[in-house]
Design an enzyme around this catalytic site. Structure first.
Site, PDB file in Angstrom:
ATOM      1  N   GLY A  71     -30.105  47.037 -30.059  1.00 19.63           N
ATOM      2  CA  GLY A  71     -31.518  47.104 -30.383  1.00 19.63           C
ATOM      3  C   GLY A  71     -32.142  48.455 -30.140  1.00 19.63           C
ATOM      4  N   GLN A 180     -35.559  39.606 -28.670  1.00 15.01           N
ATOM      5  CA  GLN A 180     -35.661  38.312 -27.990  1.00 15.01           C
ATOM      6  C   GLN A 180     -35.946  37.161 -28.965  1.00 15.01           C
ATOM      7  OE1 GLN A 180     -34.976  37.844 -24.831  1.00 15.01           O
ATOM      8  NE2 GLN A 180     -34.965  39.951 -24.093  1.00 15.01           N
ATOM      9  N   SER A 200     -30.075  42.396 -31.296  1.00 17.35           N
ATOM     10  CA  SER A 200     -28.955  42.785 -30.438  1.00 17.35           C
ATOM     11  C   SER A 200     -28.134  41.547 -30.114  1.00 17.35           C
ATOM     12  CB  SER A 200     -29.473  43.430 -29.152  1.00 17.35           C
ATOM     13  OG  SER A 200     -28.435  44.071 -28.450  1.00 17.35           O
ATOM     14  N   ALA A 201     -26.829  41.605 -30.366  1.00 17.28           N
ATOM     15  CA  ALA A 201     -25.976  40.415 -30.306  1.00 17.28           C
ATOM     16  C   ALA A 201     -25.908  39.794 -28.915  1.00 17.28           C
ATOM     17  CB  ALA A 201     -24.565  40.760 -30.781  1.00 17.28           C
ATOM     18  N   HIS A 202     -26.010  40.607 -27.870  1.00 16.25           N
ATOM     19  CA  HIS A 202     -25.806  40.054 -26.528  1.00 16.25           C
ATOM     20  C   HIS A 202     -26.988  39.211 -26.057  1.00 16.25           C
ATOM     21  CE1 HIS A 202     -28.215  42.821 -23.818  1.00 16.25           C
ATOM     22  NE2 HIS A 202     -28.268  43.483 -24.956  1.00 16.25           N
ATOM     23  N   THR A 238     -17.436  55.212 -36.974  1.00 18.72           N
ATOM     24  CA  THR A 238     -16.594  54.102 -37.400  1.00 18.72           C
ATOM     25  C   THR A 238     -17.178  52.771 -36.930  1.00 18.72           C
ATOM     26  OG1 THR A 238     -14.632  55.525 -37.268  1.00 18.72           O
ATOM     27  CG2 THR A 238     -14.257  53.143 -37.299  1.00 18.72           C
ATOM     28  N   CYS A 328     -40.698  46.395  -5.625  1.00 23.84           N
ATOM     29  CA  CYS A 328     -39.758  46.096  -4.552  1.00 23.84           C
ATOM     30  C   CYS A 328     -38.490  45.428  -5.069  1.00 23.84           C
ATOM     31  CB  CYS A 328     -40.423  45.192  -3.504  1.00 23.84           C
ATOM     32  SG  CYS A 328     -40.966  43.608  -4.171  1.00 23.84           S
TER      33      CYS A 328
END
Length: 378
Positions: A71, A180, A200-202, A238, A328
């Site tokens: 992404g 998302q 984004s594939a993940h 590639t 934090c």
């Protein structure tokens, strides 16, 4: 110790079917898609078949899909092209976008003579659509609106149709970071007036390091990576054939199971909200993350009544993975730019945790998290 993973907005576990698809491809399809011999043609055929498959699921054309490393690269490719190639002089965005967009815009400001306008947000991080319309009508400069489909921290859903319509009426381009959203919501580019978006594939149980940009037909794209004519000249390098195949498999499964998965995960989120309210006083939910209609069913951002400096660390010790929304927890002196934007200073200092769900989570997981939080939130 049982491990409970509730950080699916960061990345998702790879499906077994996807791993199998990738493994077979790595063993049998090693050719370079740019080679003209049999092995190269085989790899090229796979890449182009995947392109058609993904386009079909979005009701797009194959030529509108450009494969990228994810992404962030796709956002960079689109935003830079908007300025360099498409004549955009003004970018309209919000201060709670993903850094893939915000940092790219900041770099474009340094390099080019462009204006950036920030659309107003309410206390929940919702877009002020009247202000957006006024920014679009402000002058005749060529404009691009860049607003994310689903906010990755608080889960807010953009009214994508309304933004698209405003852009059409005011002759502006529309880009959305949909990382998302793809694989989690139905997207039909014929029904939604959008010029560019990224995936984004993940984020939908596929491999890391691969994604795509959707670029509406008619917009020529110049590469930001040079050295080859891959992706019809839009991206040198590639092609990552086995990961592209894995992305296709993951998106296929996500789309096939979308309705059932949505219902299941929404029920988990609803149950978690209920249990949090029963067991803890003075908790709040950042943005619209409590809403079933204005937020992603997979994201819940919880603000606890005070600062618990070691909360994420202690959750991790108990085998629970989640993400933080304050300095934090994140290791940053600035904390969450999203929460710092929509909350006042005192509320932003309180500990916020983003819990994000997948179909692999269960109500038993939720019960265990609640029991662990009981011992930490005092």
């Amino acid at each position: 110790m049982k491990k409970i993973y509730l950080d699916n907005a960061a990345t998702t576990p790879i499906l077994t079917e996807v791993i199998e698809e990738i493994t077979v491809a790595m063993s049998t399809t090693f050719g370079n898609p740019s080679s003209t011999h049999q092995e190269g043609r085989k790899a090229k055929s796979i890449v182009e078949t995947v392109r058609k498959n993904i386009a079909k699921r979005l009701n797009a054309s194959a030529s509108e899909i450009i494969f990228t490393a994810g992404g962030t690269e796709a956002d960079n490719l689109i935003l830079r092209n908007a300025v360099v190639n498409l004549g955009v002089k003004t970018i309209i965005s919000s201060k709670i976008e993903h850094h893939a967009v915000l940092h790219t815009i900041n770099n474009l400001i340094k390099e080019f003579d462009i204006n950036v306008a920030w659309v107003d947000l309410d206390k929940n991080g919702d877009i002020d659509y009247a202000h957006l319309e006024s920014l679009l009508k402000k002058d005749d400069a060529k404009k691009l609106v860049s607003l994310m489909y689903v906010n990755n921290e608080i889960g807010n859903l953009l009214n994508i149709e309304k933004v698209g319509e405003l852009c059409v009426l005011n002759n502006a381009l529309f880009h959305s970071d949909a990382v998302q959203a793809v694989g989690h919501f139905e997207i039909d580019v014929k029904k939604t007036p959008i010029d560019f978006f990224v995936a984004s594939a993940h984020k939908f149980h596929g491999p890391k390091g691969v994604g795509f940009a959707y670029v509406k037909k008619g917009f020529g794209i110049y590469p930001i990576l040079h050295g080859g004519e891959q992706e019809k000249g839009a991206r040198a390098g590639t092609e990552n054939v086995h990961s592209i195949l894995g992305m296709d498999k993951a998106l296929q499964i996500a789309c096939q199971n979308l309705q059932n998965d949505t219902i299941y995960i929404q029920d988990l989120k609803r149950y978690f909200i209920q249990e949090l309210k029963v067991n803890f006083n003075e908790i709040h939910f950042n943005g619209f993350s409590e809403s079933e209609t204005k937020s992603s069913y997979a994201i819940l951002n919880v603000r606890f009544p005070k600062e618990y400096a070691m909360l994420l660390f202690n959750l991790d010790l108990k085998g629970i993975s989640a993400s933080g929304g304050s300095a934090c927890q994140s290791g940053s002196n600035k904390g969450s730019h999203v929460l710092n934007t929509i909350l006042d200073e005192n509320e932003a200092k309180k500990t916020s945790v983003r819990f994000s769900f997948s179909k692999f989570n269960t109500k038993e997981d939720i019960d265990m998290v609640i029991e662990v939080l009981k011992g930490l939130i005092v």
